[in-house]
Design an enzyme around this catalytic site. Structure first.
Site, PDB file in Angstrom:
ATOM      1  N   HIS A  74     -11.122 -51.340  94.244  1.00 25.34           N
ATOM      2  CA  HIS A  74      -9.658 -51.265  94.251  1.00 25.34           C
ATOM      3  C   HIS A  74      -9.199 -49.936  93.667  1.00 25.34           C
ATOM      4  O   HIS A  74      -8.398 -49.225  94.262  1.00 25.34           O
ATOM      5  CB  HIS A  74      -9.062 -52.431  93.454  1.00 25.34           C
ATOM      6  CG  HIS A  74      -7.615 -52.262  93.110  1.00 25.34           C
ATOM      7  ND1 HIS A  74      -6.613 -52.324  94.048  1.00 25.34           N
ATOM      8  CD2 HIS A  74      -6.992 -51.996  91.931  1.00 25.34           C
ATOM      9  CE1 HIS A  74      -5.444 -52.115  93.464  1.00 25.34           C
ATOM     10  NE2 HIS A  74      -5.647 -51.908  92.177  1.00 25.34           N
TER      11      HIS A  74
ATOM     12  N   ASP B 208       3.200 -23.440 110.475  1.00 24.92           N
ATOM     13  CA  ASP B 208       2.141 -24.423 110.302  1.00 24.92           C
ATOM     14  C   ASP B 208       1.514 -24.157 108.950  1.00 24.92           C
ATOM     15  O   ASP B 208       2.007 -23.345 108.182  1.00 24.92           O
ATOM     16  CB  ASP B 208       1.089 -24.285 111.424  1.00 24.92           C
ATOM     17  CG  ASP B 208       0.373 -25.609 111.668  1.00 24.92           C
ATOM     18  OD1 ASP B 208      -0.325 -26.062 110.745  1.00 24.92           O
ATOM     19  OD2 ASP B 208       0.529 -26.186 112.748  1.00 24.92           O
TER      20      ASP B 208
ATOM     21  N   TRP C 297     -13.689 -48.005  88.227  1.00 24.57           N
ATOM     22  CA  TRP C 297     -13.430 -46.753  88.952  1.00 24.57           C
ATOM     23  C   TRP C 297     -13.687 -45.546  88.070  1.00 24.57           C
ATOM     24  O   TRP C 297     -13.857 -44.445  88.565  1.00 24.57           O
ATOM     25  CB  TRP C 297     -12.003 -46.731  89.514  1.00 24.57           C
ATOM     26  CG  TRP C 297     -10.973 -46.197  88.562  1.00 24.57           C
ATOM     27  CD1 TRP C 297     -10.258 -46.907  87.656  1.00 24.57           C
ATOM     28  CD2 TRP C 297     -10.560 -44.837  88.431  1.00 24.57           C
ATOM     29  NE1 TRP C 297      -9.424 -46.074  86.959  1.00 24.57           N
ATOM     30  CE2 TRP C 297      -9.585 -44.799  87.417  1.00 24.57           C
ATOM     31  CE3 TRP C 297     -10.898 -43.645  89.066  1.00 24.57           C
ATOM     32  CZ2 TRP C 297      -8.960 -43.605  87.013  1.00 24.57           C
ATOM     33  CZ3 TRP C 297     -10.263 -42.469  88.658  1.00 24.57           C
ATOM     34  CH2 TRP C 297      -9.318 -42.461  87.642  1.00 24.57           C
TER      35      TRP C 297
ATOM     36  N   SER D 275     -13.089 -32.254 100.578  1.00 20.49           N
ATOM     37  CA  SER D 275     -11.872 -32.392 101.378  1.00 20.49           C
ATOM     38  C   SER D 275     -10.644 -32.023 100.559  1.00 20.49           C
ATOM     39  O   SER D 275      -9.772 -31.277 101.011  1.00 20.49           O
ATOM     40  CB  SER D 275     -11.774 -33.830 101.896  1.00 20.49           C
ATOM     41  OG  SER D 275     -10.446 -34.219 102.072  1.00 20.49           O
ATOM     42  N   SER D 276     -10.578 -32.529  99.324  1.00 14.52           N
ATOM     43  CA  SER D 276      -9.428 -32.230  98.463  1.00 14.52           C
ATOM     44  C   SER D 276      -9.326 -30.752  98.153  1.00 14.52           C
ATOM     45  O   SER D 276      -8.231 -30.187  98.135  1.00 14.52           O
ATOM     46  CB  SER D 276      -9.553 -32.970  97.130  1.00 14.52           C
ATOM     47  OG  SER D 276      -9.135 -34.279  97.263  1.00 14.52           O
TER      48      SER D 276
ATOM     49  N   HIS E 272      -7.850 -36.690  83.524  1.00 14.69           N
ATOM     50  CA  HIS E 272      -6.467 -36.621  83.089  1.00 14.69           C
ATOM     51  C   HIS E 272      -5.594 -35.754  83.978  1.00 14.69           C
ATOM     52  O   HIS E 272      -4.536 -36.197  84.408  1.00 14.69           O
ATOM     53  CB  HIS E 272      -6.280 -36.325  81.608  1.00 14.69           C
ATOM     54  CG  HIS E 272      -4.926 -36.810  81.218  1.00 14.69           C
ATOM     55  ND1 HIS E 272      -4.659 -38.143  80.981  1.00 14.69           N
ATOM     56  CD2 HIS E 272      -3.742 -36.186  81.204  1.00 14.69           C
ATOM     57  CE1 HIS E 272      -3.361 -38.298  80.819  1.00 14.69           C
ATOM     58  NE2 HIS E 272      -2.770 -37.131  80.941  1.00 14.69           N
TER      59      HIS E 272
ATOM     60  N   GLU F  35      -6.073 -35.387  86.944  1.00 10.00           N
ATOM     61  CA  GLU F  35      -5.957 -36.232  88.138  1.00 10.00           C
ATOM     62  C   GLU F  35      -4.733 -37.152  88.051  1.00 10.00           C
ATOM     63  O   GLU F  35      -4.044 -37.394  89.041  1.00 10.00           O
ATOM     64  CB  GLU F  35      -7.244 -37.062  88.299  1.00 10.00           C
ATOM     65  CG  GLU F  35      -7.187 -38.183  89.310  1.00 10.00           C
ATOM     66  CD  GLU F  35      -7.131 -37.720  90.747  1.00 10.00           C
ATOM     67  OE1 GLU F  35      -7.472 -36.547  90.994  1.00 10.00           O
ATOM     68  OE2 GLU F  35      -6.744 -38.518  91.611  1.00 10.00           O
TER      69      GLU F  35
ATOM     70  N   TYR G 237      -1.961 -36.450  86.698  1.00  8.93           N
ATOM     71  CA  TYR G 237      -0.784 -35.647  87.040  1.00  8.93           C
ATOM     72  C   TYR G 237      -0.800 -35.228  88.495  1.00  8.93           C
ATOM     73  O   TYR G 237       0.250 -35.019  89.094  1.00  8.93           O
ATOM     74  CB  TYR G 237      -0.651 -34.459  86.080  1.00  8.93           C
ATOM     75  CG  TYR G 237      -0.337 -35.001  84.716  1.00  8.93           C
ATOM     76  CD1 TYR G 237       0.955 -35.399  84.424  1.00  8.93           C
ATOM     77  CD2 TYR G 237      -1.329 -35.242  83.783  1.00  8.93           C
ATOM     78  CE1 TYR G 237       1.248 -35.993  83.217  1.00  8.93           C
ATOM     79  CE2 TYR G 237      -1.048 -35.832  82.579  1.00  8.93           C
ATOM     80  CZ  TYR G 237       0.249 -36.206  82.300  1.00  8.93           C
ATOM     81  OH  TYR G 237       0.529 -36.814  81.113  1.00  8.93           O
TER      82      TYR G 237
ATOM     83  N   SER H 175      12.979 -35.411  93.110  1.00 12.19           N
ATOM     84  CA  SER H 175      13.919 -34.307  92.913  1.00 12.19           C
ATOM     85  C   SER H 175      14.558 -33.848  94.215  1.00 12.19           C
ATOM     86  O   SER H 175      15.560 -33.131  94.191  1.00 12.19           O
ATOM     87  CB  SER H 175      13.209 -33.112  92.258  1.00 12.19           C
ATOM     88  OG  SER H 175      12.597 -33.511  91.066  1.00 12.19           O
TER      89      SER H 175
ATOM     90  N   HIS I 153      -7.618 -38.567  74.844  1.00 17.52           N
ATOM     91  CA  HIS I 153      -6.833 -39.735  74.427  1.00 17.52           C
ATOM     92  C   HIS I 153      -7.297 -40.993  75.170  1.00 17.52           C
ATOM     93  O   HIS I 153      -6.879 -42.084  74.827  1.00 17.52           O
ATOM     94  CB  HIS I 153      -5.322 -39.497  74.585  1.00 17.52           C
ATOM     95  CG  HIS I 153      -4.846 -39.349  75.996  1.00 17.52           C
ATOM     96  ND1 HIS I 153      -3.797 -38.538  76.350  1.00 17.52           N
ATOM     97  CD2 HIS I 153      -5.275 -39.892  77.157  1.00 17.52           C
ATOM     98  CE1 HIS I 153      -3.598 -38.614  77.642  1.00 17.52           C
ATOM     99  NE2 HIS I 153      -4.475 -39.413  78.164  1.00 17.52           N
ATOM    100  N   HIS I 154      -8.163 -40.812  76.172  1.00 15.27           N
ATOM    101  CA  HIS I 154      -8.762 -41.979  76.812  1.00 15.27           C
ATOM    102  C   HIS I 154      -9.958 -42.485  76.015  1.00 15.27           C
ATOM    103  O   HIS I 154     -10.574 -43.464  76.391  1.00 15.27           O
ATOM    104  CB  HIS I 154      -9.235 -41.619  78.226  1.00 15.27           C
ATOM    105  CG  HIS I 154      -8.116 -41.210  79.137  1.00 15.27           C
ATOM    106  ND1 HIS I 154      -7.448 -42.091  79.932  1.00 15.27           N
ATOM    107  CD2 HIS I 154      -7.543 -40.004  79.364  1.00 15.27           C
ATOM    108  CE1 HIS I 154      -6.519 -41.454  80.627  1.00 15.27           C
ATOM    109  NE2 HIS I 154      -6.544 -40.186  80.300  1.00 15.27           N
TER     110      HIS I 154
ATOM    111  N   THR J 182       8.383 -34.189  80.241  1.00 12.16           N
ATOM    112  CA  THR J 182       8.681 -35.345  81.090  1.00 12.16           C
ATOM    113  C   THR J 182      10.094 -35.836  80.819  1.00 12.16           C
ATOM    114  O   THR J 182      10.838 -36.190  81.743  1.00 12.16           O
ATOM    115  CB  THR J 182       7.668 -36.474  80.846  1.00 12.16           C
ATOM    116  OG1 THR J 182       6.357 -35.912  80.882  1.00 12.16           O
ATOM    117  CG2 THR J 182       7.772 -37.542  81.916  1.00 12.16           C
TER     118      THR J 182
ATOM    119  N   LYS K 108      12.618 -33.827  82.603  1.00 10.83           N
ATOM    120  CA  LYS K 108      12.762 -34.223  84.005  1.00 10.83           C
ATOM    121  C   LYS K 108      13.655 -35.456  84.139  1.00 10.83           C
ATOM    122  O   LYS K 108      14.566 -35.486  84.968  1.00 10.83           O
ATOM    123  CB  LYS K 108      11.394 -34.505  84.619  1.00 10.83           C
ATOM    124  CG  LYS K 108      10.642 -33.242  84.890  1.00 10.83           C
ATOM    125  CD  LYS K 108       9.316 -33.524  85.512  1.00 10.83           C
ATOM    126  CE  LYS K 108       8.808 -32.312  86.249  1.00 10.83           C
ATOM    127  NZ  LYS K 108       9.589 -31.962  87.414  1.00 10.83           N
TER     128      LYS K 108
ATOM    129  N   ARG L 146      -9.366 -56.074  79.812  1.00 11.69           N
ATOM    130  CA  ARG L 146      -9.297 -55.804  81.242  1.00 11.69           C
ATOM    131  C   ARG L 146     -10.669 -56.031  81.870  1.00 11.69           C
ATOM    132  O   ARG L 146     -11.667 -56.163  81.166  1.00 11.69           O
ATOM    133  CB  ARG L 146      -8.800 -54.378  81.499  1.00 11.69           C
ATOM    134  CG  ARG L 146      -9.681 -53.311  80.918  1.00 11.69           C
ATOM    135  CD  ARG L 146      -9.034 -51.940  80.946  1.00 11.69           C
ATOM    136  NE  ARG L 146      -9.022 -51.353  82.297  1.00 11.69           N
ATOM    137  CZ  ARG L 146      -9.015 -50.036  82.535  1.00 11.69           C
ATOM    138  NH1 ARG L 146      -9.041 -49.179  81.527  1.00 11.69           N
ATOM    139  NH2 ARG L 146      -8.984 -49.584  83.763  1.00 11.69           N
TER     140      ARG L 146
END
Lengths: 308, 539
Positions: B85, B114, B150, B178-179, B262, B264, B266, B277, B311-312, B337, B340, B459
């Site tokens: 998932h 293009d 994951w 690819s990314s 991390h 990732e 963002y 926006s 922080h993880h 943040t 924003k 979890r």
């Protein structure tokens, strides 16, 4: 970048027509990695790898053929003057950011090296006030290079490391020779570039050939060094964290040198076919950028893997 | 193999005729295409398919958790579901959706014909179906799919992994390639193909946020490649990066992984900021409040994202200095943040707001994403995190920023731009129904999980103690409501493609920017020559 032989200009955009390359390249890439995964799992399960090898080779063949034709098409388009100066700038930007991504790939391995050297290994040896990992192997003495592994039964200790042993042995120290060779090759590829820019084809061909030759010598010495490590020093991938970081850092660098040398070789062949103009030669320039990049990585390797 | 065509220049500044080639017929249009709109559509359809696949994995999880005890699946399969998932949603649904939107909109927003490198663009896309076919096929293999979460922490993903981990590693490798190619393409497009006069500080914010996102991707996808490569060597070649017996460290895995992981996070939210926006000013009939500060805030968030990864890992036994540094650095992210969020609210303030479907999703985004942000602040407090770590509170937190955050922004963007893509207005009533079902569903689904987590439910477990039963049942009901509501979205999109009220070029009353100057549906080739900027671009 050149503009004289370009029929489309800034005012008109150029978009290539449909292309069969990407889908075939995807298929080739998929077969290649899928086959590789199967080979590795076959070896793990101690079954035959015949079928998996065929898939891998097939994937590699497809990918190689497609990429060859893809690049050849780009070169042909350039000779026909199709890409505008603007599109050529896109190629330049593409190469620039590609090299940045390669820098970050090496950063991951250097980061791992610094982390184990600065924290993980000293903590295993009991440094700091945490004292948890230290309890696993109380007799383990932290040192770098790690010659005596904490769990010696699982990871065989090497007899010796590759570390610099002082100026006394400098003449017989292969990494030093490799540093000299690679640094020189960065200079020779620059001479070739100067020759190209001054339309001095002789200078271009000669210095580019010397560069390719130096690249090959570097790779031969690298193989020699690995054989020495495996057969005389007992230093293998299975020798614990020192062997792990040593072989992956130098191995991926060697792989990139191989790629860079291949690029330079292609540029040499193209030079002999009369490609490149003093004002239009980004293919050559991209290969030389890549070459300077592997050179810089080597300097970092020499300092942080071998010397310090 | 490729016969090359040059588009003739015309004096008109944007030329709508397919004077050289329109779309090819049949399947080859999609296989061989170099057109940014085709490739954008491919990405979006792929993402939708993965969203439904990943969603069905989530429903299996919620089905099992409906009641305590083991009802439907075995624990090992449950672990495979949580793992797949996460992987499918992150790499298969959210990221490709944003890349699809980038492909469709960035060239039109900056007046480019293009993407900068159209053939490579096609390659970036077509790697993905192969990568996910390989990843999903592990579900059918004897050893079962990856079951280590994951985040694939070592040694679960090395020493104790099923053999299918090898395919997982190679799938990550090629989707990373690819990314990286996709991001190089986006950066080169933005740097090189802006219409004359469109300076960086005049770019639409969606373009700005994607520029920064692409930079983050190029910086961290190679690190992900590095960490799975270390895993590959630990598993198959006897190295000891993540094995303390050889002098390595399992915690090293977490450091390298989260150095990727991390930023990732963002990568999955900055393009969302860009979409929101775009939408809020349109439906508030005002210019975006604080354009410059939005750009600087986005850049600051990107910079900070590189120095907060641990922080993880507050509970791994880091030295105190590390705990403090990562705690304060993380809290600093609340500042840009907050800028924003205040800017979006200030844009709406005294605006003539109407509440069409895209705006509803956008407002819900602002409110619910902010809530997810606040629980993030709670988690950033290191001593408090010792309590929350690995509980459902974390699950609630990151689902609030990812589902009503990233996914709602994608929905908002899809509704906002669908008329431009298809030439037809979508069914507004059904759109609103979809919004309200999703909005209610998502809150029933994730809000109770905060309480579960604070009460101590861990979890990634298939069974739980009895005191967690009620909230789990409520959460599961919300999950099925939200999940099946998304079929309505599929229906609305297909209905919109097949017909509907003709959309004008502007589509929305107060839309502004180059993409709204071309007809709806946008012609196959948009700008063959650089357009002049309309008067109302961002200032």
């Amino acid at each position: 970048m050149a503009t004289e032989n370009v029929s489309s200009t800034y005012e008109t955009y150029y978009v290539p027509d449909q292309s069969k390359f990407p889908i075939w390249a995807s298929l080739g890439l998929f077969l290649f990695v899928f086959g590789m995964g199967n080979i590795l799992n076959d070896i793990q399960a101690e079954t035959g790898t015949g079928g998996s090898t065929i898939i891998t080779l097939l994937g590699f063949a497809i990918l190689g053929t497609v990429l060859y034709n893809w690049f050849a098409t780009s070169v042909r388009e350039n000779h026909q003057g199709l890409p505008s100066a603007q599109l050529k700038r896109s190629y330049v930007l593409g190469m620039y950011w590609f090299i940045f991504s390669e820098v970050m790939f090496f950063a991951a391995f250097f980061g791992a090296l610094f982390y184990v050297r600065t924290w993980a290994v000293p903590w295993l040896g009991g440094e700091g006030d945490k004292g948890i990992t230290n309890m696993l192997w109380p007799e383990f003495q932290a040192a770098w290079p790690v010659i005596a592994n904490p769990g010696e039964a699982i990871f065989e200790n090497p007899d010796e490391s590759m570390a610099w042993t002082g100026w006394g042995d400098a003449l017989g120290y292969l990494p030093l020779w490799n540093t000299i060779i690679l640094l020189s090759s960065s200079v020779t590829v620059h001479f070739a570039h100067v020759g190209l820019k001054n339309n001095n084809r002789k200078q271009l061909t000669a210095w580019l050939s010397v560069t390719v030759l130096l690249a090959i010598v570097f790779l031969i010495l690298q193989v020699e060094e690995y054989l020495h490590a495996y057969h005389e020093l007992g230093l293998t991938l299975n020798s614990g964290i020192y062997g792990s970081t040593f072989f992956l850092l130098t191995g991926f660098h060697g792989f990139h040198v191989t790629l860079g040398a291949f690029m330079l070789f292609v540029m040499l062949m193209r030079t002999l076919k009369g490609h490149f103009k003093p004002e239009d030669h980004f293919g050559f320039e991209a290969a030389s950028w890549y070459w300077h990049f592997v050179d810089v990585v080597w300097v970092c390797l020499f300092l942080f893997v071998y010397i310090f | 193999m490729s016969n090359v065509g040059i588009l003739d220049g015309h004096d008109t500044h944007h030329d709508d005729h397919d004077h050289h080639h329109g779309p090819a017929k049949g399947i080859t249009r999609w296989l061989y295409t170099t057109n940014h709109k085709d490739i954008g559509s491919l990405y979006l359809w792929f993402s939708l398919a993965m969203f439904l696949l990943g969603g069905s994995f989530a429903l299996i999880i919620r089905l099992e958790l409906f009641q305590p005890g083991l009802q439907f699946v075995q624990p090992d399969f449950f672990n495979q579901m949580t793992t797949m998932h996460g992987l499918v949603m992150v790499f298969g649904a959210v990221m490709p959706a944003f890349v699809g939107l980038a492909n469709w909109m960035i060239p039109m927003m900056i007046g480019a014909p293009d993407m900068a490198l159209p053939r490579m663009n096609n390659w970036s896309f077509w790697i993905l179906p192969f990568a996910f076919a390989m990843l999903a096929s592990t579900l059918l293999m004897e050893a079962g799919a990856p079951n280590f979460g994951w985040t694939f922490y070592a040694p679960l993903s090395t020493t104790y992994a099923p053999e299918t981990v090898t395919f997982f590693i190679f799938a990550i490798h090629i989707m990373g390639a690819s990314s990286i190619m996709g991001s190089i393409n986006i950066i080169a497009t933005i740097q090189n193909l802006r219409a004359p006069g469109m300076t960086y500080m005049k770019m639409p914010l969606f373009v700005w946020t994607w520029l920064i996102t692409a930079y983050l991707l190029i910086a961290v996808m190679p690190v992900l490649a590095g960490v799975v490569t270390m895993m590959l060597f630990d598993i198959h070649f006897g190295t000891s990066f993540f094995n303390a017996a050889g002098g390595g460290d399992p915690v090293l895995f977490q450091h390298v992984f989260w150095f990727f992981g991390h930023p990732e996070v963002y990568i999955m939210i900055l393009p969302a900021f860009g979409i929101i926006s775009e939408i809020i000013p349109t439906f508030s009939r005002k210019r975006l409040f604080g354009y410059d500060s939005m750009v600087y805030a986005t850049s600051s968030i990107a910079f900070l994202s590189f120095i907060v990864w641990a922080h993880h890992m507050f509970t791994t036994g880091m030295p105190l200095a590390g705990e403090l540094f990562f705690m304060y650095a993380t809290m600093m992210i609340a500042v840009p943040t907050g800028v924003k969020v205040f800017n979006w609210i200030s844009t709406m303030f005294k605006g003539s707001i109407t509440f069409e479907t895209p705006m509803l999703f956008a407002i819900a985004f602002v409110v619910l994403f902010t809530m997810g942000g606040f629980t993030g602040l709670m988690l950033a407090i290191a001593p408090a995190d010792f309590q929350y770590h690995d509980t459902y509170f974390v699950v609630a937190h990151f689902h609030y920023v990812l589902v009503p955050g990233a996914v709602f922004s994608i929905m908002a963007g899809a509704y906002y731009w669908l008329p431009k893509w298809t030439g037809n207005m979508f069914d507004e009533n059904l759109g609103k129904l979809h919004f309200w079902l999703s909005f209610v569903g998502i809150n029933i689904l994730f809000f109770p999980q905060h309480f579960l987590g604070l009460a101590g439910m861990p979890r990634r477990i298939p069974d739980y103690a009895l005191q967690f039963a009620d909230y789990n049942m409520i959460s599961s009901i919300g999950a099925f409501l939200f999940g099946f509501s998304q079929l309505l979205f599929v229906f609305i999109v297909i209905k919109c493609i097949r017909g509907g009220k003709q959309a004008s070029s502007e589509v929305w009353e107060s839309s502004h920017g180059l993409e709204w100057t071309v007809p709806s549906p946008a012609p196959y080739h948009t700008f063959t020559t650089p357009p002049e900027l309309p008067k109302r671009v961002h200032s």
